[in-house]
Every structure is written in structure tokens, then in C-alpha cells.
Design a protein around this motif. Structure first.
Motif, PDB file in Angstrom:
ATOM      1  N   GLY A  23       0.783  -1.226   0.000  1.00  0.00           N
ATOM      2  CA  GLY A  23       0.000   0.000   0.000  1.00  0.00           C
ATOM      3  C   GLY A  23       0.813   1.273   0.000  1.00  0.00           C
ATOM      4  O   GLY A  23       0.426   2.272  -0.615  1.00  0.00           O
ATOM      5  N   ASP A  24       1.966   1.271   0.680  1.00  0.00           N
ATOM      6  CA  ASP A  24       2.778   2.483   0.764  1.00  0.00           C
ATOM      7  C   ASP A  24       3.558   2.746  -0.524  1.00  0.00           C
ATOM      8  O   ASP A  24       4.082   3.841  -0.716  1.00  0.00           O
ATOM      9  CB  ASP A  24       3.754   2.383   1.934  1.00  0.00           C
ATOM     10  N   LEU A  25       3.633   1.768  -1.404  1.00  0.00           N
ATOM     11  CA  LEU A  25       4.405   1.908  -2.637  1.00  0.00           C
ATOM     12  C   LEU A  25       3.528   1.887  -3.893  1.00  0.00           C
ATOM     13  O   LEU A  25       3.949   2.352  -4.953  1.00  0.00           O
ATOM     14  CB  LEU A  25       5.419   0.759  -2.752  1.00  0.00           C
ATOM     15  N   MET A  26       2.338   1.354  -3.769  1.00  0.00           N
ATOM     16  CA  MET A  26       1.546   0.988  -4.937  1.00  0.00           C
ATOM     17  C   MET A  26       1.094   2.167  -5.787  1.00  0.00           C
ATOM     18  O   MET A  26       1.174   2.133  -7.020  1.00  0.00           O
ATOM     19  CB  MET A  26       0.322   0.194  -4.466  1.00  0.00           C
ATOM     20  N   GLU A  27       0.604   3.214  -5.157  1.00  0.00           N
ATOM     21  CA  GLU A  27      -0.019   4.290  -5.931  1.00  0.00           C
ATOM     22  C   GLU A  27       0.965   4.971  -6.873  1.00  0.00           C
ATOM     23  O   GLU A  27       0.617   5.294  -8.015  1.00  0.00           O
ATOM     24  CB  GLU A  27      -0.672   5.320  -5.014  1.00  0.00           C
ATOM     25  N   ALA A  28       2.191   5.178  -6.432  1.00  0.00           N
ATOM     26  CA  ALA A  28       3.182   5.827  -7.289  1.00  0.00           C
ATOM     27  C   ALA A  28       3.457   4.980  -8.532  1.00  0.00           C
ATOM     28  O   ALA A  28       3.621   5.513  -9.639  1.00  0.00           O
ATOM     29  CB  ALA A  28       4.475   6.066  -6.518  1.00  0.00           C
ATOM     30  N   THR A  29       3.498   3.666  -8.349  1.00  0.00           N
ATOM     31  CA  THR A  29       3.727   2.767  -9.484  1.00  0.00           C
ATOM     32  C   THR A  29       2.544   2.815 -10.449  1.00  0.00           C
ATOM     33  O   THR A  29       2.728   2.919 -11.666  1.00  0.00           O
ATOM     34  CB  THR A  29       3.939   1.331  -8.998  1.00  0.00           C
ATOM     35  N   VAL A  30       1.333   2.731  -9.928  1.00  0.00           N
ATOM     36  CA  VAL A  30       0.134   2.777 -10.767  1.00  0.00           C
ATOM     37  C   VAL A  30       0.076   4.073 -11.565  1.00  0.00           C
ATOM     38  O   VAL A  30      -0.174   4.069 -12.775  1.00  0.00           O
ATOM     39  CB  VAL A  30      -1.137   2.618  -9.905  1.00  0.00           C
ATOM     40  N   ARG A  31       0.331   5.191 -10.904  1.00  0.00           N
ATOM     41  CA  ARG A  31       0.280   6.490 -11.586  1.00  0.00           C
ATOM     42  C   ARG A  31       1.365   6.585 -12.664  1.00  0.00           C
ATOM     43  O   ARG A  31       1.154   7.201 -13.717  1.00  0.00           O
ATOM     44  CB  ARG A  31       0.437   7.615 -10.565  1.00  0.00           C
ATOM     45  N   SER A  32       2.514   5.974 -12.399  1.00  0.00           N
ATOM     46  CA  SER A  32       3.593   5.979 -13.386  1.00  0.00           C
ATOM     47  C   SER A  32       3.188   5.238 -14.656  1.00  0.00           C
ATOM     48  O   SER A  32       3.454   5.704 -15.775  1.00  0.00           O
ATOM     49  CB  SER A  32       4.850   5.336 -12.796  1.00  0.00           C
ATOM     50  N   VAL A  33       2.539   4.087 -14.471  1.00  0.00           N
ATOM     51  CA  VAL A  33       2.114   3.294 -15.630  1.00  0.00           C
ATOM     52  C   VAL A  33       0.986   3.992 -16.380  1.00  0.00           C
ATOM     53  O   VAL A  33       1.028   4.154 -17.607  1.00  0.00           O
ATOM     54  CB  VAL A  33       1.672   1.882 -15.196  1.00  0.00           C
ATOM     55  N   LEU A  34      -0.026   4.428 -15.651  1.00  0.00           N
ATOM     56  CA  LEU A  34      -1.171   5.064 -16.288  1.00  0.00           C
ATOM     57  C   LEU A  34      -0.823   6.423 -16.884  1.00  0.00           C
ATOM     58  O   LEU A  34      -1.555   6.940 -17.730  1.00  0.00           O
ATOM     59  CB  LEU A  34      -2.320   5.211 -15.278  1.00  0.00           C
ATOM     60  N   GLY A  35       0.285   6.986 -16.462  1.00  0.00           N
ATOM     61  CA  GLY A  35       0.718   8.281 -16.976  1.00  0.00           C
ATOM     62  C   GLY A  35       1.508   8.195 -18.271  1.00  0.00           C
ATOM     63  O   GLY A  35       1.937   9.224 -18.816  1.00  0.00           O
ATOM     64  N   GLN A  36       1.714   6.991 -18.798  1.00  0.00           N
ATOM     65  CA  GLN A  36       2.452   6.842 -20.045  1.00  0.00           C
ATOM     66  C   GLN A  36       1.673   7.444 -21.218  1.00  0.00           C
ATOM     67  O   GLN A  36       0.458   7.308 -21.308  1.00  0.00           O
ATOM     68  CB  GLN A  36       2.740   5.363 -20.317  1.00  0.00           C
ATOM     69  N   THR A  37       2.400   8.098 -22.106  1.00  0.00           N
ATOM     70  CA  THR A  37       1.776   8.763 -23.249  1.00  0.00           C
ATOM     71  C   THR A  37       1.447   7.798 -24.385  1.00  0.00           C
ATOM     72  O   THR A  37       0.725   8.165 -25.314  1.00  0.00           O
ATOM     73  CB  THR A  37       2.711   9.858 -23.797  1.00  0.00           C
ATOM     74  N   TYR A  38       1.961   6.588 -24.330  1.00  0.00           N
ATOM     75  CA  TYR A  38       1.741   5.608 -25.402  1.00  0.00           C
ATOM     76  C   TYR A  38       0.279   5.163 -25.390  1.00  0.00           C
ATOM     77  O   TYR A  38      -0.231   4.721 -24.352  1.00  0.00           O
ATOM     78  CB  TYR A  38       2.668   4.414 -25.203  1.00  0.00           C
ATOM     79  N   PRO A  39      -0.429   5.251 -26.525  1.00  0.00           N
ATOM     80  CA  PRO A  39      -1.867   4.967 -26.522  1.00  0.00           C
ATOM     81  C   PRO A  39      -2.239   3.487 -26.499  1.00  0.00           C
ATOM     82  O   PRO A  39      -3.344   3.139 -26.069  1.00  0.00           O
ATOM     83  CB  PRO A  39      -2.348   5.624 -27.824  1.00  0.00           C
ATOM     84  N   CYS A  40      -1.351   2.610 -26.955  1.00  0.00           N
ATOM     85  CA  CYS A  40      -1.690   1.175 -27.038  1.00  0.00           C
ATOM     86  C   CYS A  40      -1.090   0.418 -25.864  1.00  0.00           C
ATOM     87  O   CYS A  40      -0.233  -0.454 -26.035  1.00  0.00           O
ATOM     88  CB  CYS A  40      -1.200   0.604 -28.362  1.00  0.00           C
ATOM     89  N   LEU A  41      -1.525   0.741 -24.678  1.00  0.00           N
ATOM     90  CA  LEU A  41      -0.953   0.151 -23.471  1.00  0.00           C
ATOM     91  C   LEU A  41      -2.045  -0.533 -22.654  1.00  0.00           C
ATOM     92  O   LEU A  41      -3.109   0.036 -22.402  1.00  0.00           O
ATOM     93  CB  LEU A  41      -0.251   1.222 -22.642  1.00  0.00           C
ATOM     94  N   GLU A  42      -1.771  -1.751 -22.256  1.00  0.00           N
ATOM     95  CA  GLU A  42      -2.665  -2.537 -21.404  1.00  0.00           C
ATOM     96  C   GLU A  42      -2.012  -2.666 -20.034  1.00  0.00           C
ATOM     97  O   GLU A  42      -0.834  -2.979 -19.929  1.00  0.00           O
ATOM     98  CB  GLU A  42      -2.868  -3.916 -22.024  1.00  0.00           C
ATOM     99  N   TYR A  43      -2.809  -2.434 -18.979  1.00  0.00           N
ATOM    100  CA  TYR A  43      -2.251  -2.510 -17.628  1.00  0.00           C
ATOM    101  C   TYR A  43      -2.954  -3.604 -16.835  1.00  0.00           C
ATOM    102  O   TYR A  43      -4.184  -3.627 -16.723  1.00  0.00           O
ATOM    103  CB  TYR A  43      -2.395  -1.180 -16.912  1.00  0.00           C
ATOM    104  N   ILE A  44      -2.154  -4.525 -16.282  1.00  0.00           N
ATOM    105  CA  ILE A  44      -2.659  -5.655 -15.500  1.00  0.00           C
ATOM    106  C   ILE A  44      -2.009  -5.624 -14.117  1.00  0.00           C
ATOM    107  O   ILE A  44      -0.797  -5.420 -14.000  1.00  0.00           O
ATOM    108  CB  ILE A  44      -2.338  -6.986 -16.207  1.00  0.00           C
ATOM    109  N   ILE A  45      -2.814  -5.828 -13.086  1.00  0.00           N
ATOM    110  CA  ILE A  45      -2.289  -5.892 -11.714  1.00  0.00           C
ATOM    111  C   ILE A  45      -2.686  -7.221 -11.090  1.00  0.00           C
ATOM    112  O   ILE A  45      -3.865  -7.597 -11.087  1.00  0.00           O
ATOM    113  CB  ILE A  45      -2.811  -4.726 -10.847  1.00  0.00           C
TER     114      ILE A  45
END
Length: 254
Positions: A23-45
Motif C-alpha cells: 500500500g505504501d508503494l503501490m499508488e506511485a507505481t500505478v500512476r507511473s504506468v497510467l501516466g504513459q503517453t503511449y496509446p496502445c498500453l494494457e495494464y494488469i495488476i
């Protein structure tokens, strides 16, 4: 060319995050992935059934996450295999809790270099709790004979190859080394790019906390290949150096 047509020509990239009580690390990682400018990106957790609020953080972004699950697993490599099986992209990259992309346009910049290679790896930042950040580069693939020459969080792997070659869950710490070692032995195409891909938390994770065990487990990946005595001696020398460095660091800190 219309934007939709342009996107059809792009490689689809799947980013997988595995986590457990992060929990103390997760949000920064999620925001980093979702913040990518590449349009064809799939995110799995893939969450291992966390009880510390990690699932709540994931739900906060669930409308932008392609797939996620929170359930018990049999260890980190079992969780990573779940991510591989769920992936629908052309290439897969693991960005685990606590790690992040070095910039928002990393995937966009590297995507054109992916075609034709099984493994594409870039540079990475080793990030320490002290705030120090050091840049590391991939080593020649031949170094795979004795050590891991790349950083997993900075490495894209062709999805069809990964699905056909899952991580060996009999390894506790070095299934990633075993995977890349097997790929190298099979003469799969490795490509290195001059781009910093990831900020890697050097002092986090099982491999860091159990680094000597991780190094020694590489021996298992060789599966009876020649020159074992010399290679085993080299591993023990690596472990000795690691222990000496730790002792010196503690002495300096005092």
C-alpha cells in the motif's frame, strides 16, 4: 492517416504489476504506468490477496486498469505467470510495486524498437532509500553465463514467447534469471536501447533481501552444463564480495 489507423499499426504493450501488501508503494507505481503517453498500453495488476489496503488503491484506478485480481498465490513467480497468461499485448514488461517508469514517454520512445526482437532492454536507475540514484546499463548477453546482465523492470519480452515459456516456480528468487538465461541459450534475439526505462528500488524486493541466496540459485538454471566447478566458484566469489560490501557500508555508516 487517421489516428485510429495509426494505432492499429502500433505494438500493444502490456505492463504487469505484481504486489502484496504494498500500500505504501503501490499508488506511485500505478500512476507511473497510467501516466504513459503511449496509446496502445494494457495494464494488469496481480495482487496476492493484500490486507493492508492495496486493493483499495487499485479500485481507485480500476476504470483505467485492463484487468486486476486480488487473491492468494504461490509466490511472486506464480503471480507473474498469472499476469503473462492474462496479457493480450504484443510485448510484456513487469513494473512491480515500488518501481516506476523513468519518464512519461518511455514506452512511446521504445515501442518502435521492439519489432524483430524477443527481448528488448534499456537502462535503469538504481534508486536507494538515501535518495541516491545511479544509472546502470545492460551488459553483453554473454554475461548471462554468470550473472543477470539486464534489469527486469527495464525489459520488454515478446508476449508469445513469454506465454510459451512461463517462469519456473520451483525457483524462489531467480526464476527471472533462469528465464532470460534459457532465452539466451536458445539464441533468441536480444536488443539493447540507449534509453533509461525504469526507476528500480534497489533495496526492495525478495532478490535484494535475499541476494546471496538469489546468486547461488543461478546454479540451478545451468542444469548440468559444462565447467560447473569454475562457475560454482565464481558464484561463491560473488557472494563473498556482496557480503564484504555490506560489512564495509555498515562500518562507514557507523
Amino acid at each position: 492517416m487517421k489516428e485510429g489507423e495509426k494505432n492499429m499499426d502500433m505494438k500493444k504493450i502490456t505492463v504487469v504489476t505484481v504486489c502484496y501488501n504494498a500500500g505504501d508503494l503501490m499508488e506511485a507505481t500505478v500512476r507511473s504506468v497510467l501516466g504513459q503517453t503511449y496509446p496502445c498500453l494494457e495494464y494488469i495488476i496481480i495482487d496476492g490477496g493484500s490486507t493492508d489496503g492495496t486493493p483499495d488503491i487499485i479500485r481507485k484506478y480500476s476504470d483505467r486498469i485492463s484487468y486486476w485480481v486480488s487473491e492468494p498465490d504461490k509466490g511472486i513467480y506464480d503471480a507473474m505467470n498469472k499476469g503473462i497468461k492474462a496479457a493480450t499485448g504484443d510485448y510484456i514488461l513487469f513494473m512491480n510495486a515500488g518501481d516506476a517508469f523513468a519518464s512519461a514517454d518511455v514506452v512511446e520512445n521504445i515501442a518502435p524498437a521492439l519489432a524483430g526482437s524477443t527481448v528488448v532492454s534499456g537502462k535503469w536507475h538504481r534508486c536507494y532509500r538515501s535518495g541516491v540514484k545511479k544509472t546502470s546499463s545492460p551488459k553483453a548477453p554473454e554475461v548471462m553465463r554468470r550473472e543477470m546482465p539486464i534489469c527486469h523492470q527495464a525489459t520488454f519480452v515478446r508476449a508469445d514467447y513469454h506465454k510459451a515459456n512461463l517462469f519456473d516456480t520451483s525457483f524462489r528468487f531467480s526464476a527471472d534469471y533462469d528465464f532470460f538465461y534459457r532465452a539466451w541459450r536458445r539464441h533468441e534475439a536480444f536488443r539493447y536501447v540507449d534509453t533509461v526505462v525504469a526507476d528500480f528500488r534497489e533495496e526492495e524486493g525478495a532478490s535484494a533481501e535475499n541476494i546471496t541466496a538469489s546468486v547461488m540459485e543461478r546454479e540451478k538454471a545451468w542444469k548440468g552444463e559444462g565447467k560447473q566447478p569454475l562457475r560454482k566458484l565464481d558464484l561463491r566469489c560473488q557472494v563473498l564480495r556482496i557480503k564484504l560490501v555490506k560489512i564495509l557500508k555498515k562500518a562507514i555508516q557507523k
